[in-house]
Design a protein around this motif. Sequence first.
Motif, mmCIF file in Angstrom:
data_model
loop_
_atom_site.group_PDB
_atom_site.id
_atom_site.type_symbol
_atom_site.label_atom_id
_atom_site.label_comp_id
_atom_site.label_asym_id
_atom_site.label_seq_id
_atom_site.Cartn_x
_atom_site.Cartn_y
_atom_site.Cartn_z
ATOM 1 N N GLY A 228 -1.047 30.043 16.688
ATOM 2 C CA GLY A 228 -1.438 30.770 15.096
ATOM 3 C C GLY A 228 -2.639 31.545 14.759
ATOM 4 O O GLY A 228 -3.625 31.476 15.787
ATOM 5 N N TYR A 229 -1.769 32.412 14.062
ATOM 6 C CA TYR A 229 -3.344 33.325 13.261
ATOM 7 C C TYR A 229 -2.476 33.030 11.840
ATOM 8 O O TYR A 229 -1.709 33.158 10.927
ATOM 9 C CB TYR A 229 -2.421 35.098 13.564
ATOM 10 N N HIS A 233 -3.491 39.327 6.567
ATOM 11 C CA HIS A 233 -2.638 40.322 7.634
ATOM 12 C C HIS A 233 -2.979 41.850 6.901
ATOM 13 O O HIS A 233 -2.167 42.305 6.376
ATOM 14 C CB HIS A 233 -1.195 40.306 6.961
ATOM 15 N N HIS A 237 -6.680 43.944 11.842
ATOM 16 C CA HIS A 237 -5.863 43.392 12.366
ATOM 17 C C HIS A 237 -4.669 43.445 13.534
ATOM 18 O O HIS A 237 -4.784 42.875 13.947
ATOM 19 C CB HIS A 237 -5.630 42.390 11.411
ATOM 20 N N LEU A 239 -1.955 43.211 13.758
ATOM 21 C CA LEU A 239 -0.912 41.758 14.393
ATOM 22 C C LEU A 239 0.659 42.374 14.626
ATOM 23 O O LEU A 239 1.607 41.897 14.994
ATOM 24 C CB LEU A 239 -0.939 40.766 13.288
ATOM 25 N N LEU A 259 4.782 32.206 17.517
ATOM 26 C CA LEU A 259 3.885 31.886 16.640
ATOM 27 C C LEU A 259 4.389 31.421 14.652
ATOM 28 O O LEU A 259 5.063 32.343 14.564
ATOM 29 C CB LEU A 259 4.079 33.377 17.010
ATOM 30 N N PHE A 261 1.759 31.882 11.291
ATOM 31 C CA PHE A 261 1.254 33.266 10.599
ATOM 32 C C PHE A 261 0.952 32.948 9.315
ATOM 33 O O PHE A 261 1.782 32.623 8.355
ATOM 34 C CB PHE A 261 2.033 35.058 10.335
ATOM 35 N N LYS A 268 1.675 42.015 5.730
ATOM 36 C CA LYS A 268 2.314 41.242 5.825
ATOM 37 C C LYS A 268 4.079 41.545 5.668
ATOM 38 O O LYS A 268 4.900 41.503 6.215
ATOM 39 C CB LYS A 268 2.261 40.221 4.549
ATOM 40 N N VAL A 283 8.936 32.892 15.570
ATOM 41 C CA VAL A 283 8.066 33.744 14.352
ATOM 42 C C VAL A 283 8.057 32.547 13.301
ATOM 43 O O VAL A 283 9.301 33.363 12.832
ATOM 44 C CB VAL A 283 7.516 35.318 14.429
ATOM 45 N N PHE A 285 6.262 32.772 9.291
ATOM 46 C CA PHE A 285 5.474 33.081 8.345
ATOM 47 C C PHE A 285 5.588 32.499 7.264
ATOM 48 O O PHE A 285 6.049 31.720 6.223
ATOM 49 C CB PHE A 285 5.604 34.374 7.689
#
Length: 420
Positions: A228-229, A233, A237, A239, A259, A261, A268, A283, A285
């Motif tokens: 995790g991040y 954003h 960073h 990303l 992953l 976020f 973002k 992924v 979000f």
Amino acid sequence: MKILFLTDNFPPEVNAPASRTYEHCREWVKAVDQVTVITCAPNFPTGVLFEGYRNRLFARETMDGIEVIRVWSYITANEGFLRRTLDYLSFMVAAIPASLRVKKPDVVVATSPQFFTICAGYVVSKLRRIPFVLELRDLWPESIRAVGAMKQSFILDWLEKLELFLYRRATLIIVVTNSFKANLVARGIEAKKIHVVTNGADLSRFQPLQKDSGLVETLGLQGKFVAGYIGTHGLAHGLETLIEAARQLQEEGRDDIHLLFLGGGASKKALMARVKEQGIRNVTFVDSVPKADVVRYWSLLDVSIIHLRKTDLFKTVIPSKLFEGMAMGIPVLHGVQGESAQIVQNEDAGLTYEPENAVELASLLIKFDDNRELASRLGRNGLAAARKYDRQHLANRMLHLIKTTRRCVNKDEREKNEKS
């Protein structure tokens, strides 16, 4: 003692500056007569007011014993240099007259990264004839150059002159890394007024938790190894590196590594568009959540990823999310060079990788997924080390420095008056 604190980020915003200021002030109210924070209506990072708030000229509330004064500002999303600058300037202009409504403060503290808040602190110190404490959390405007948000120009040159002027005029400077102190000393700022109070974590909130089963089900993370991040954003960073690592993992058939976020920021939308365009399935979000819920999302992580762009400036920073992950007992994959990487290595709390190197990041994620005992051991090491970065202790250290500075200023004034 009465402390006046100027900051443009404060809860219910959940970014690192808001959390640091709130957690420090929450401790200070236990030891001083009054802590007053002047800030703006919460809107970071989307530029949309939080529910229950209005962008009024002046409003008061009390939060855990802290008197909070919110002033009008130009509200915009955390993107676009010109609009953000107008945001910063409007807060500076509103904060100065608002400070005159605070009864007899003994000291004013103003926090960066952007220096218009610091400008307000300097002006307030002159108007109220009180010591000026500058808290430096970012080398701004140098960071603007580092992320390419603005080309070389006379404006940046002027801002750097303003930066040095404020450093010289500050009675006390609190910096968050030893590298920041070295930078200022090398630029001619006297070392004796610069003190380091690092970032840290609220250990009463951040502590090991079982994975939140409700969130696991809601986000479809059953059986996944979750990296995790959690945080802003932003341009700094980088990303895109994490997204590319996720794509590579998917291509290699390792999309069991997922992953996550959490947060928002200027990059973002582009990140989400890239994931959709490339058909990346591993992924997820999640938008920013209330402060009280953040630890539920931290609990989902098998490993925390920290990343900043590969630039010399970022060798001087220590992301606060490092300490939060350590306090949760979560190992870190650390893509930031310099002082923060040294902490990870010294505490054996995770593994470091080269910033902007998606291949290396993907390889280390596979290594953690295949060796859960390694991840567990590094997580335990981080948990043990987190006690060194307890926010309560750090807040008390900063308060001690503020009190000592005020006493020294008062003593100097008495001696000056006696001689005259």
